[in-house]
Write an enzyme that holds these catalytic residues in place. Structure first.
Site, short mmCIF file in Angstrom:
data_model
loop_
_atom_site.label_atom_id
_atom_site.label_comp_id
_atom_site.label_asym_id
_atom_site.label_seq_id
_atom_site.Cartn_x
_atom_site.Cartn_y
_atom_site.Cartn_z
CB CYS A 27 15.76 36.63 39.81
SG CYS A 27 14.06 37.07 40.13
CB CYS A 44 20.50 37.22 37.72
SG CYS A 44 20.50 37.47 39.50
CB CYS A 94 22.95 39.81 40.88
SG CYS A 94 21.27 39.70 40.29
#
Length: 142
Positions: free
Chosen positions: A17, A91, A97
């Site tokens: 995350c 995410c 990410c």
């Protein structure tokens, strides 16, 4: 991160995350508890915070899992490359990410507990436990 001794041969599940302060840390704690032999969890974040969310620590202690000594870690190409499966906790944003989209990948779409009251953090914790148990069942059936 290097693993020593017997841990070197473990298959790793990477939970990701943004801050590595709540969802991914809880998932790491649950997977450590339920993981089949030969498997290990790790968690990381694209922008890790200095410490884990205290409400996540409290919520996990309520179910007998202590994550208070875990530390937020920065997501790296090595962690991704060394993982059997990369799991985004929610995410699914390629700006936050981007590296997680490499290799075998799942998105669990779990709400961020940051800034939420303890009751909501407990709900999120319970959802994470359900998802980890589903993952363990899938691993064990292969």
């Amino acid at each position: 991160m290097k693993f020593l001794g017997k841990q070197q041969n473990l298959k790793k599940i990477l939970f990701v995350c943004v801050e590595n302060a709540g969802r991914s840390q809880m998932a790491e704690g649950f997977f450590r508890k339920y993981a089949p032999r030969g498997w290990a969890p790790i968690s990381a974040g694209s922008r890790p915070t200095p410490q884990i969310n205290p409400l996540a620590v409290q919520a996990m202690k309520e179910v007998g899992i202590d994550i208070s000594n875990q530390k937020p870690k920065e997501l790296s190409e090595e962690l991704i490359r060394d993982s059997w499966l990369n799991i985004s906790m929610g995410c699914i944003d390629k700006t936050e990410c981007p590296a997680i989209f490499v290799g075998k990948f799942e998105d669990w779409g779990i709400e961020d507990p940051k800034g939420k009251p303890l009751e909501k953090v407990r709900e999120i914790r319970n959802k994470i436990e359900e998802k980890v148990l589903e993952l363990v069942t899938k691993i064990e059936s292969n």
